[in-house]
Design an enzyme around this catalytic site. Sequence first.
Site, PDB file in Angstrom:
ATOM      1  N   ASP A  78      -0.178   8.841  -6.475  1.00 31.79           N
ATOM      2  CA  ASP A  78      -0.607   7.614  -5.805  1.00 31.79           C
ATOM      3  C   ASP A  78      -0.926   6.535  -6.833  1.00 31.79           C
ATOM      4  OD1 ASP A  78      -1.440   5.863  -3.755  1.00 31.79           O
ATOM      5  OD2 ASP A  78      -3.517   6.451  -4.069  1.00 31.79           O
ATOM      6  N   ASP A 124       0.835  -1.203   0.000  1.00 35.83           N
ATOM      7  CA  ASP A 124       0.000   0.000   0.000  1.00 35.83           C
ATOM      8  C   ASP A 124       0.866   1.248   0.000  1.00 35.83           C
ATOM      9  OD1 ASP A 124      -2.046   1.809   0.209  1.00 35.83           O
ATOM     10  OD2 ASP A 124      -2.543   1.336   2.282  1.00 35.83           O
TER      11      ASP A 124
END
Length: 432
Positions: A314, A98
């Site tokens: 991201d 993540d």
Amino acid sequence: MTSTIFPSLCFFITLYLFSLMQVFSSAFTVNLIHRDSPRSPLYDPATSHYDRLNDAFHRSITRLDYFKHEAPLVPTGGEYLMNISMGSPPIQILGIADTGSDLTWTQCKPCDECYYQKPPMFDPIKSSSYNNLTCDSKFCHALSSNERACLQDQNICEYTYTYGDQSVTEGFLATEKFSLSPGHSHTLVFGCGHDNEGTFDEAGSGIIGIGGGVLSLISQLGSSINGQFAYCLVPTVTETSSSNITSKITFGSDSVISGSCVVTTPLVEKDPATYYYVTLEAITVGNKRLDYYNNSSKNDCVHSNIHPGNMIVDSGTTLTFLNSGIFNRVLSILEEAIDAEPVKDPEGLFKFCFRDKKGVDLPVVIAHFTGADLKLQPLNTFAQVQDGLVCFTMMPSEDLAIFGNLSQMNFVVAYDLEKKSVSFLPTDCTKY
């Protein structure tokens, strides 16, 4: 010119190759497996390609909400699976990598309350290299005050991580030997989770944090990879295209890119340190450049200055989110530039869609970051969300701006945390 549109979803990550580049510097490469490809453990053949696509778009909205609340991100939507080994003797664990969180954790025996996982669960008692961290350790204090506690009678650092959807992991902060590839291991800090509840998926046994904070895998590997890593995301497979070609992520010296086509922008240091902040200064659509203002006053002639670090890069968010002020101006230009009748998105998500029956010419969009003009092709900014229905995949946001993974397709995106920069190189990622 007419361009093929490839939608973007999420990806899984599985360890692929490690090569020792020099005595004191190492590099290794990892496969990125599309979340909904037939090679994924979460692939559901009962759903259609467009169903999976729309699910991914809606997960982007959910992920944005978690960013807004500055909480660790729930591992649903932008996840990778990373297959590594830990312990002595080693066992394989499968963790969700993540970019939006730092702490690496896995479910541990004995489990007071755990979610069901398919991989074997780690048992610290059976590992000779496992050690709990004390309450006064540096890494214990790297947790926020509401994330850490102390088991006083044993001087053991306890952690609690609550995610945006109220999923939670609790346990002990510890060190353990992790093998990222055969013959190469590191002693890393991780969370040994004894109480883990929520929407975690059974395919994985925890999370591997690859954000920018002190506890992340990237920061802990530090000098061994020189703070460098890069990934190259192939355009998302469709129902008719090959699913055998995977994206790649590389750590260490192999991730360095160079040449006249490379553009580089500074990473901006902000809180929380987990996220990779850059500064977007303007956007060009066709031949019209629009300055990026963070806010716009009621007087259209008065704008605030551009704030450094106004956007997060991201890889775990599918869509790109822009400040609503510039988004509306971009939308106006697109509506004029694209010769097609606008159609309302039947899912109610996108702001601009149209029927593409004969192949519509789509404009190039340039993202002007500080020192880096990044030319985005139509595959980076448009997606076919249904047969013949194409939508603009940038979205308005009143708060946070995010440069999502659809905009990063067919670029090598290289991070250098020592130089505090991120670079982009246009690339056919199927050949990376």
